[in-house]
Design a protein around this motif. Structure first.
Motif, PDB file in Angstrom:
ATOM      1  N   GLY A   1      41.259  46.228  11.270  1.00 33.96           N
ATOM      2  CA  GLY A   1      40.484  47.463  11.297  1.00 33.96           C
ATOM      3  C   GLY A   1      40.938  48.464  10.249  1.00 33.96           C
ATOM      4  N   PHE A   2      42.239  48.496   9.959  1.00 36.42           N
ATOM      5  CA  PHE A   2      42.742  49.422   8.947  1.00 36.42           C
ATOM      6  C   PHE A   2      42.251  49.022   7.561  1.00 36.42           C
ATOM      7  N   LEU A   3      42.223  47.707   7.292  1.00 40.91           N
ATOM      8  CA  LEU A   3      41.716  47.230   6.010  1.00 40.91           C
ATOM      9  C   LEU A   3      40.242  47.572   5.860  1.00 40.91           C
ATOM     10  N   ALA A   4      39.453  47.206   6.869  1.00 38.95           N
ATOM     11  CA  ALA A   4      38.008  47.438   6.798  1.00 38.95           C
ATOM     12  C   ALA A   4      37.701  48.928   6.712  1.00 38.95           C
ATOM     13  N   GLY A   5      38.436  49.743   7.448  1.00 37.54           N
ATOM     14  CA  GLY A   5      38.211  51.187   7.423  1.00 37.54           C
ATOM     15  C   GLY A   5      38.439  51.775   6.042  1.00 37.54           C
ATOM     16  N   LEU A   6      39.496  51.315   5.372  1.00 38.34           N
ATOM     17  CA  LEU A   6      39.769  51.806   4.026  1.00 38.34           C
ATOM     18  C   LEU A   6      38.666  51.379   3.056  1.00 38.34           C
ATOM     19  N   LEU A   7      38.225  50.137   3.160  1.00 43.36           N
ATOM     20  CA  LEU A   7      37.183  49.634   2.262  1.00 43.36           C
ATOM     21  C   LEU A   7      35.877  50.400   2.444  1.00 43.36           C
ATOM     22  N   LEU A   8      35.560  50.751   3.688  1.00 38.32           N
ATOM     23  CA  LEU A   8      34.293  51.447   3.961  1.00 38.32           C
ATOM     24  C   LEU A   8      34.249  52.854   3.375  1.00 38.32           C
ATOM     25  N   LEU A   9      35.399  53.398   3.020  1.00 34.28           N
ATOM     26  CA  LEU A   9      35.413  54.705   2.361  1.00 34.28           C
ATOM     27  C   LEU A   9      34.851  54.618   0.950  1.00 34.28           C
ATOM     28  N   TYR A  10      34.816  53.409   0.389  1.00 32.71           N
ATOM     29  CA  TYR A  10      34.441  53.255  -1.010  1.00 32.71           C
ATOM     30  C   TYR A  10      33.259  52.312  -1.253  1.00 32.71           C
ATOM     31  N   MET A  11      32.679  51.753  -0.194  1.00 35.65           N
ATOM     32  CA  MET A  11      31.584  50.813  -0.417  1.00 35.65           C
ATOM     33  C   MET A  11      30.761  50.639   0.847  1.00 35.65           C
ATOM     34  N   SER A  12      29.654  49.941   0.713  1.00 37.69           N
ATOM     35  CA  SER A  12      28.746  49.710   1.836  1.00 37.69           C
ATOM     36  C   SER A  12      29.340  48.707   2.818  1.00 37.69           C
ATOM     37  N   GLU A  13      28.709  48.574   3.964  1.00 32.51           N
ATOM     38  CA  GLU A  13      29.164  47.600   4.963  1.00 32.51           C
ATOM     39  C   GLU A  13      29.209  46.192   4.377  1.00 32.51           C
ATOM     40  N   GLU A  14      28.145  45.791   3.729  1.00 32.17           N
ATOM     41  CA  GLU A  14      28.065  44.436   3.196  1.00 32.17           C
ATOM     42  C   GLU A  14      29.135  44.194   2.130  1.00 32.17           C
ATOM     43  N   ASP A  15      29.328  45.167   1.250  1.00 34.21           N
ATOM     44  CA  ASP A  15      30.360  45.040   0.227  1.00 34.21           C
ATOM     45  C   ASP A  15      31.749  44.961   0.863  1.00 34.21           C
TER      46      ASP A  15
ATOM     47  N   THR B   1      48.747  45.675   7.328  1.00 33.54           N
ATOM     48  CA  THR B   1      47.735  46.660   6.914  1.00 33.54           C
ATOM     49  C   THR B   1      47.825  47.016   5.429  1.00 33.54           C
ATOM     50  N   VAL B   2      48.727  46.385   4.688  1.00 32.51           N
ATOM     51  CA  VAL B   2      48.949  46.687   3.269  1.00 32.51           C
ATOM     52  C   VAL B   2      49.101  48.204   3.074  1.00 32.51           C
ATOM     53  N   PHE B   3      49.977  48.790   3.878  1.00 32.93           N
ATOM     54  CA  PHE B   3      50.339  50.204   3.785  1.00 32.93           C
ATOM     55  C   PHE B   3      49.189  51.170   4.104  1.00 32.93           C
ATOM     56  N   SER B   4      48.086  50.690   4.663  1.00 35.29           N
ATOM     57  CA  SER B   4      46.970  51.592   4.971  1.00 35.29           C
ATOM     58  C   SER B   4      47.113  52.246   6.333  1.00 35.29           C
ATOM     59  N   TYR B   5      48.161  51.902   7.088  1.00 36.22           N
ATOM     60  CA  TYR B   5      48.311  52.403   8.457  1.00 36.22           C
ATOM     61  C   TYR B   5      48.916  53.802   8.506  1.00 36.22           C
ATOM     62  N   SER B   6      50.045  54.015   7.848  1.00 33.11           N
ATOM     63  CA  SER B   6      50.749  55.294   8.021  1.00 33.11           C
ATOM     64  C   SER B   6      51.190  55.936   6.709  1.00 33.11           C
ATOM     65  N   PHE B   7      50.872  55.322   5.586  1.00 32.94           N
ATOM     66  CA  PHE B   7      51.283  55.899   4.310  1.00 32.94           C
ATOM     67  C   PHE B   7      50.330  57.007   3.883  1.00 32.94           C
ATOM     68  N   PRO B   8      50.814  57.997   3.117  1.00 34.83           N
ATOM     69  CA  PRO B   8      49.918  59.041   2.595  1.00 34.83           C
ATOM     70  C   PRO B   8      48.753  58.405   1.832  1.00 34.83           C
ATOM     71  N   PHE B   9      47.571  58.966   2.006  1.00 35.44           N
ATOM     72  CA  PHE B   9      46.358  58.378   1.466  1.00 35.44           C
ATOM     73  C   PHE B   9      46.409  58.161  -0.052  1.00 35.44           C
ATOM     74  N   PRO B  10      46.831  59.155  -0.867  1.00 38.67           N
ATOM     75  CA  PRO B  10      46.883  58.929  -2.322  1.00 38.67           C
ATOM     76  C   PRO B  10      47.790  57.765  -2.710  1.00 38.67           C
ATOM     77  N   LEU B  11      48.928  57.623  -2.007  1.00 35.81           N
ATOM     78  CA  LEU B  11      49.840  56.521  -2.302  1.00 35.81           C
ATOM     79  C   LEU B  11      49.223  55.190  -1.872  1.00 35.81           C
ATOM     80  N   ALA B  12      48.604  55.154  -0.698  1.00 38.18           N
ATOM     81  CA  ALA B  12      47.969  53.922  -0.221  1.00 38.18           C
ATOM     82  C   ALA B  12      46.896  53.440  -1.200  1.00 38.18           C
ATOM     83  N   LEU B  13      46.110  54.371  -1.737  1.00 36.40           N
ATOM     84  CA  LEU B  13      45.060  53.991  -2.687  1.00 36.40           C
ATOM     85  C   LEU B  13      45.657  53.386  -3.949  1.00 36.40           C
ATOM     86  N   ARG B  14      46.715  53.996  -4.454  1.00 42.02           N
ATOM     87  CA  ARG B  14      47.352  53.477  -5.669  1.00 42.02           C
ATOM     88  C   ARG B  14      47.917  52.074  -5.423  1.00 42.02           C
TER      89      ARG B  14
END
Length: 332
Positions: A148-162, A229-242
């Motif tokens: 869910g953490f992976l999918a949630g991060l991806l949905l911030l930047y693309m459509s459901e299908e993507d 979660t590849v650091f998408s769970y509790s890391f600061p958002f700017p760092l997680a994106l990088r």
């Protein structure tokens, strides 16, 4: 009938309006009408112009809707790697993530598949839809909470299908090694990664590794979520994106590198702590350790490839012995 999207339909939107951005694409916040952090307006204009030039370079590199990406990446892989490590412009991040993960190819080769998967159950929200579709697509894995953490991060930047196809690309290994073992019964890939990380700590930070042994600390107590979660769970958002920028292009090695960089940065403090305080510190790193400009260059400088190969071989050898001994006990 709804027209299927062609490659040219994916052209990124225009450059964002002229508001001051940091180098990662985030809008700098203004307080009480003053310039951010008291910077002169000339500095803000220079920052904006530099970011705009960076976006233009990226647009030229990927082409309309990503049409030039494969050609450029084959021709100048070192340029691509350097630019990704500096951070993908936020306005292009969703498209670039799809290109470097291989998920765009999966989507175009499987028209209508996502819509068919949705027929197996109604979805109320995007995150539910993506995870439900994946659980139908891959019944062996189904749904595990960390996904869910992976999918949630991806949905911030693309459509459901993507987002769905990027999840497929990651778990099935469209570009890098498959990640599905992170979510299968028994979490076999998590166990392997934790074994490898423990090996790296002992090899590259021997004093800290010895201290962990004395305090009976092992990576499963603090690093499992890093890999799941590849650091998408509790890391600061700017760092997680990088981190995700690099992860999608270079693979899971960056997770090991960032983990080691964190321990290295906090080494002198961690080595003084007893068990309870050590556990707390390993789950709550200080703010200065989470600065991308400090942490990531340190991570990039750490070499792990050879050690990861050796420790993987050792883990598989130990695993085979364990399976053989279990089978012998079962026959006795």
């Amino acid at each position: 009938m709804e027209r299927r999207r062609g490659i040219d339909d994916y052209e990124p939107g225009p450059v964002p309006p002229q508001r001051p951005l940091d180098r990662f694409g985030f809008i700098k916040q203004e307080v009480g009408g003053s310039t951010p952090e008291g910077l002169p307006k000339s500095r803000l204009v220079a920052d904006y112009e530099r970011e705009a030039r960076r976006v233009r370079k990226w647009r030229k590199m990927i082409g309309v809707g990503g049409s030039d990406w494969k050609h450029y990446a084959r021709r100048k892989p070192h340029v691509v790697k350097r630019r990704i490590r500096k951070g993908i412009p936020d306005c292009l991040r969703g498209l670039v993530w799809q290109l470097i993960s291989g998920s765009r190819d999966l989507l175009l080769m499987n028209p209508g598949v996502y819509e068919q998967l949705q027929r197996h159950g109604p979805g109320q929200r995007s995150l539910y839809n993506v995870l439900k579709a994946y659980s139908v697509f891959d019944r062996d894995v189904g749904y595990v909470q960390g996904m869910g953490f992976l999918a949630g991060l991806l949905l911030l930047y693309m459509s459901e299908e993507d987002a769905f196809w990027l999840l497929v690309a990651l778990l099935k290994g469209a570009v890098h090694a498959p990640m599905e073992g992170l979510y299968q019964v028994g979490l076999p890939l998590v166990q392997q990664y934790l074994f490898q990380f423990d090996h790296l700590v002992r090899e590259q930070l021997p004093k800290l590794g010895e201290h962990f042994s004395q305090e009976m600390i092992n990576p499963s107590m603090y690093a499992s979520q890093w890999f799941i979660t590849v650091f998408s769970y509790s890391f600061p958002f700017p760092l997680a994106l990088r981190i995700w920028d690099v992860f999608l292009y270079e693979g899971v090695k960056i997770v090991f590198k960032v983990g080691l960089a964190l321990l290295k940065y906090c080494h002198e403090d961690l080595i003084k702590l007893s068990f309870e305080k050590l556990i707390h510190a390993l789950r709550n790193f200080p703010e200065d350790a989470m600065d991308p400009d400090t942490l990531l260059p340190m991570a990039y400088s750490i070499k792990v490839s050879r050690s990861l190969e050796d420790s993987k071989d050792e883990y598989e050898k130990q695993n085979r012995k364990h399976i053989q001994s279990t089978e012998l006990i079962g026959k006795a």
